[in-house]
Design a protein around this motif. Structure first.
Motif, mmCIF file in Angstrom:
data_model
loop_
_atom_site.group_PDB
_atom_site.id
_atom_site.type_symbol
_atom_site.label_atom_id
_atom_site.label_comp_id
_atom_site.label_asym_id
_atom_site.label_seq_id
_atom_site.Cartn_x
_atom_site.Cartn_y
_atom_site.Cartn_z
ATOM 1 N N MET A 120 9.440 30.691 -6.491
ATOM 2 C CA MET A 120 9.335 30.286 -5.049
ATOM 3 C C MET A 120 10.337 29.684 -4.264
ATOM 4 O O MET A 120 10.776 30.086 -3.113
ATOM 5 N N VAL A 121 11.328 29.295 -5.268
ATOM 6 C CA VAL A 121 12.712 28.790 -4.518
ATOM 7 C C VAL A 121 13.440 30.054 -4.240
ATOM 8 O O VAL A 121 13.888 30.135 -2.820
ATOM 9 N N ALA A 156 12.802 32.879 -3.313
ATOM 10 C CA ALA A 156 11.963 33.600 -2.096
ATOM 11 C C ALA A 156 12.461 32.905 -0.887
ATOM 12 O O ALA A 156 12.632 33.647 0.083
ATOM 13 N N GLY A 157 13.022 31.518 -0.940
ATOM 14 C CA GLY A 157 13.047 31.126 0.154
ATOM 15 C C GLY A 157 14.516 30.720 0.482
ATOM 16 O O GLY A 157 15.295 30.425 1.360
ATOM 17 N N GLU A 158 15.429 31.198 -0.729
ATOM 18 C CA GLU A 158 16.890 30.824 -0.824
ATOM 19 C C GLU A 158 17.854 31.725 0.003
ATOM 20 O O GLU A 158 17.412 32.877 0.378
ATOM 21 N N ARG A 159 18.669 31.082 0.822
ATOM 22 C CA ARG A 159 19.888 31.938 1.267
ATOM 23 C C ARG A 159 21.164 31.265 0.971
ATOM 24 O O ARG A 159 21.175 29.836 0.972
ATOM 25 N N ALA A 173 9.600 30.097 2.776
ATOM 26 C CA ALA A 173 10.000 28.886 3.673
ATOM 27 C C ALA A 173 10.953 29.022 4.701
ATOM 28 O O ALA A 173 11.650 30.184 4.654
ATOM 29 N N ARG A 224 7.612 30.816 -12.160
ATOM 30 C CA ARG A 224 6.862 30.835 -11.027
ATOM 31 C C ARG A 224 7.579 29.877 -9.821
ATOM 32 O O ARG A 224 7.839 30.361 -8.554
ATOM 33 N N GLU A 225 8.110 28.782 -10.114
ATOM 34 C CA GLU A 225 8.627 27.857 -9.333
ATOM 35 C C GLU A 225 10.063 28.376 -8.820
ATOM 36 O O GLU A 225 10.197 28.467 -7.779
ATOM 37 N N LEU A 266 15.769 23.239 1.175
ATOM 38 C CA LEU A 266 15.490 24.147 0.086
ATOM 39 C C LEU A 266 14.861 23.271 -1.087
ATOM 40 O O LEU A 266 14.220 23.460 -1.797
ATOM 41 N N ALA A 289 5.382 24.243 -9.123
ATOM 42 C CA ALA A 289 6.613 23.173 -8.695
ATOM 43 C C ALA A 289 6.240 21.758 -9.178
ATOM 44 O O ALA A 289 7.430 21.008 -8.797
#
Lengths: 413, 477
Positions: free
Chosen positions: B268-269, B271-274, A266, B264-265, A272, B229
């Motif tokens: 997904m999270v 992968a986008g997390e910072r 994303a 899997r969710e 998020l 999700a």
């Protein structure tokens, strides 16, 4: 790089399509394959051939032609700057796959969307080609839904309408500011212009069919659109307002809401945390209130809370009723249809049954209970021959009495 | 002689249905019985193989109505309800329908009373038959087999709850008109050869074929289109109850999909997390922090983080792509071949490198090992975006007036989106903090060119640097 197999491509391109909410296959012109060369039929009612564990129906083969894209919309997993695996179908492959699935009765038809490759026109041409192969070469008479590209040549979009049962153009986000911020390559005026053009084409084709029996059909199942909920700051009131404007000015069949899900890779601009799925559900409920219950958009907005969002613990109809308790209780033996439809817990079917039954007898609470799902929720808002809620309607804790009990969520279902 | 005289008041009748779904036969018999005024409690309706009720041994010779008997009335709504309800597997259905038809003669509007138990029951039957038919339309799964003459032939196995097979033949015929198919069920089978519909007796599951090559594609579609999700198992079960699962190839995947959804969710999270963290307040703090940064896979290759060089308050910040082989060894930016080229070009343009702050968009060296050599690899957009945090922290401390980005990766590190070099070259871009961004080619690009092309690009590069120099002089003045 090695050529991807059909199976790999299907995995990538179906995975990329799962964020599209719509899967409807209903409301189109009736057709069947008797006397033709191919297969397929549509008989008015949509058929859901399977259900995924996310509770959504699988009615159509929902894939992208390609997930390569030259656009960079932040909420979209297929945006140019995203790091996902890419794949591409040829129109012939899509047509063959559709037919192979259809022959086995897995699907009602095809829902084809695409990322933008080379140019909007090139992409649109490829999508129309897939639909053309199905319709003209295979004489396929099932359902086709094409997602058209607002930036493409209007003539190409029109071609799509002649092959498809339904066309749709996504408005993407409920506010203009959200669109400029999150979808820098898209333009609200262009999107709405394309929707208006399609509306015009649909009306024109309907008119032509009245006068000429063999005039071609144009998107007999109309057009729909989709909005992403939770990616920008728009409140439910904004969204409901936008949806009702879309219904009014473009005669859309449906406005779909898609709760923004945390998508792999994303963009950093986006929240998020996903919005609760319940919010999407409440928006659909409010959509129903406007379409089947005779609520005006501003009445739905009255049900929102101070922050402009619909309450999550109770449905919007109950929220409205609790705010306007002065209109209740309603007498089930005398009240008109419009008023009965406002009673929380009474749907159009129950109301129809009540009205039919009260021609034969004066209804008691038991009689009402027989035609509805749950009488407990309705009781505070109605009077019947043997029932009067007295102070129940005005109790301060009515909301807690009626709100569904919170349940412990299953960890591993 | 009237009907009343011909039927005695105590006589009991038993109607034997030829098939469980023969609505036309029921209709004929019911019409005759009503015309002879036989009340519902004196008729039993017996399905094939059934024993009927306690009085099932009544006379099976039905009375014949006289010519002048009153015609039987039934509303359209009743007929459409009855047609469906007659297909239900409830043995009481024909008796119920007869009772309703009987009552309908006295009160033609009885169906409108939705609180009446008979009316509610017949509507329930109608509803469950309609649902069963709908599920048959949806969940029949054909499998391809080869017919004796080599042509394609499709066979399905389905287990309906009610006697709906014959009633739904038309649907499948209209849909698959030009396909040869059979639907086998325990309640009878349908066979279509493109022209004629044939029926045959009950079949067993073992009569149907086992697999189909396209099923793998379908299964992979089913698991890909599912969004982990949004797990809603209840919603799925209410529309696709478990009793149908055994005959649907995709249903075998469901337990695994549900069990794996949370993982899997989370993926997904993640992968986008910072992570949200405090910005470091000094260059030294950044230096220490990047040495331990493991936000992206590049940092896991055993290389060292290369910090920028220069002083706080430098007017010019030069941003490259990432440290190369020699930079990684030396631990300093721009010391390899590209650095030497940069130094000479800066010298020619009259820019003092020692007064500038020199750094990279990505702090670690990304490479592919080829024997003993470590070959440079371009960082992914995501990796640049991850490292942007550090670059922004450096900018916040150094506060340069002008930022010179070398190459597209550096430009992405500063702008957060990919731009084409051609379109942004030669003019400044305003950054959010008020600084000016100039974008030019990376010197290593010049190193890869030969002859005329190299000369042309070198000239463009020099021209960019001259512009930056002029702008720098303007700002300092």
């Amino acid at each position: 790089m090695a050529q991807k197999t059909l199976l790999e491509k299907l995995e990538i391109l179906a995975d990329a399509a799962k964020y599209d909410a719509s899967c409807a296959s209903s409301g189109t012109a009736k057709k069947n394959s008797l006397g033709g060369k191919g297969i397929g039929s549509t008989e008015g009612m949509g058929i859901c051939h399977a259900y995924a564990p996310d509770g959504r129906c699988i009615s159509l083969l929902k894939v992208l032609l390609t997930n390569h894209c030259i656009f960079d919309c932040h909420y979209c997993i297929n945006r140019k700057s995203s790091n996902v695996r890419r794949a591409r179908f040829t129109p012939q492959e899509v047509a063959d796959l559709t037919l192979n699935f259809y022959r086995r009765n897995y699907i009602e038809g095809l829902f084809l969307s695409s990322g933008i490759i080379k140019s909007s026109n090139h992409t649109m041409e490829q999508m129309v080609e897939a639909a053309r192969i199905l319709r003209e070469e295979y004489d396929f008479r099932g359902y086709i839904h094409l997602k058209t590209i607002p930036e493409a040549d209007p003539e190409l979009v029109r071609q799509a309408g002649f092959h498809a049962d339904r066309v749709s153009i996504n408005v993407e986000l409920p506010t203009t500011s959200g669109l400029t911020r999150l979808a820098p390559d898209k333009n609200e005026r262009q999107i709405e212009g394309a929707i208006a053009k399609t509306k015009h084409d649909i009306i024109e084709a309907k008119d032509a069919r009245k006068r000429f029996r063999h005039a071609p059909r144009f998107a007999p199942a109309g057009q729909s659109t989709q909005m992403i909920v939770g990616a920008d700051k728009a409140s439910d009131a904004d969204i409901v307002g936008k949806a009702s404007r879309l219904y009014d000015s473009f005669g859309l069949r449906r406005v779909y809401y898609s709760a923004f899900s945390p998508i792999p890779d994303a963009s950093a601009v986006l929240p998020l945390q996903r919005p609760p799925l319940l919010r999407e559900h409440r928006l659909y409920q409010s959509d129903w209130l406007m379409r089947f219950y005779g609520y005006a958009p501003n009445e739905v907005c009255q049900a929102t809370e101070a922050d402009g969002n619909l309450p999550l613990d109770i449905d919007p109809k109950l929220a409205w009723a609790l705010k306007f308790r002065g209109t209740f209780p309603v007498d089930v033996n005398r009240a008109g249809k419009e008023m009965l439809l406002r009673v929380p817990g009474l749907g159009p079917t129950a109301v129809r049954r009540i009205i039919a039954a009260r021609r034969h007898r004066t209804l008691r609470l038991d009689d009402v209970a027989k035609v509805t799902q749950s009488i407990a929720k309705i009781r505070p808002f109605i009077t019947a021959l043997d029932w009067r809620p007295t102070t129940l309607t005005d109790r301060a804790d009515l909301r807690t009495l009626l709100a569904p009990k919170q349940e412990q969520l299953e960890l591993f279902a | 002689m009237t009907a009343m005289q011909r039927t005695s008041l105590t006589e009991h009748y038993a109607v034997h249905m030829p098939t469980p779904d023969d609505f036309a036969f029921w209709r004929e018999s019911a019409r005759d019985l009503i015309q002879c005024e036989v009340p519902p409690d004196r008729v039993s309706w017996i399905e094939p193989g059934g024993t009927g009720d306690l009085f099932g041994s009544g006379s099976s010779a039905l009375p014949e109505p006289s010519k002048g008997a009153k015609p039987v009335r039934a509303s359209k709504r009743f007929l459409s309800l009855a047609r469906n309800a007659a297909l239900h597997s409830d043995p009481q259905r024909f008796a119920l329908l007869y009772r309703l038809l009987w009552r309908l003669q006295a009160n033609p509007r009885v169906l409108e009373d939705k609180t009446d138990p008979d009316v509610r029951r017949v509507e329930e039957l109608d509803k469950s038959v309609r649902r069963d038919s709908h599920k048959m339309h949806a969940f029949v799964r054909f499998r391809q087999v080869e017919a004796e003459d080599g042509s394609e032939y499709y066979v399905a196995w389905f287990e309906p709850d009610h006697h709906i097979v014959r009633a739904n033949a038309g649907f499948f015929m209209r849909r698959f008109a030009n396909m040869n198919w059979s639907i086998l069920t325990p309640r009878g089978c349908l066979h279509w050869d493109g022209e004629i519909m044939r029926e045959s007796g009950p079949a067993q599951r073992s009569d149907a074929p086992d697999g189909d090559p396209v099923e793998d594609l379908w299964k992979s579609y089913y698991s890909s289109i599912f969004n982990p999700a949004r797990l809603k198992v209840g919603a799925m079960l209410s529309e696709m109850p478990k009793k149908y699962w055994k005959n649907m190839p995709e249903a075998a995947l469901i337990p695994d999909l549900i069990a794996g959804a949370q993982a899997r969710e989370a993926q997904m999270v993640a992968a986008g997390e910072r992570q949200i963290r405090e910005r470091p307040e000094s260059l030294e703090a950044i230096h220490d922090a990047i040495a331990n940064c493991r936000d992206c896979p590049i940092a896991e290759c055993g290389t060292r983080a290369v910090m920028g060089e220069g002083s706080v308050g430098a007017h010019l910040m030069i941003v490259g792509e990432q440290p190369g082989d020699q930079e990684d060894v030396a631990g300093r930016p721009f010391v390899g071949p590209a650095g030497q080229l940069l130094d000479s070009a800066l010298g020619e343009a009259g820019i003092d490198r020692s007064a500038a702050y020199v750094t990279n968009a990505v702090k670690h060296f990304k490479f592919a090992q080829r024997g003993k050599r470590r070959l440079h690899q371009t960082p992914m957009a995501k990796e640049i975006d991850t490292c942007r945090w550090w670059l922004e922290s450096e900018r916040a401390i150094v506060r340069p007036r002008i930022v010179l980005a070398l190459g597209a990766s550096a430009a992405r590190g500063l702008l957060g989106k990919t731009v084409s070099l051609k379109s942004v070259r030669g003019a400044p871009i305003a950054l959010e903090d008020g600084a000016e961004l100039w974008v030019t080619a990376h010197p290593s690009y010049l190193l890869r060119l030969d002859g005329a092309a190299r000369e042309e690009q070198a000239a463009l590069f020099a021209a960019d640097l001259t512009r930056v120099k002029a702008r720098l002089a303007e700002l300092q003045a």
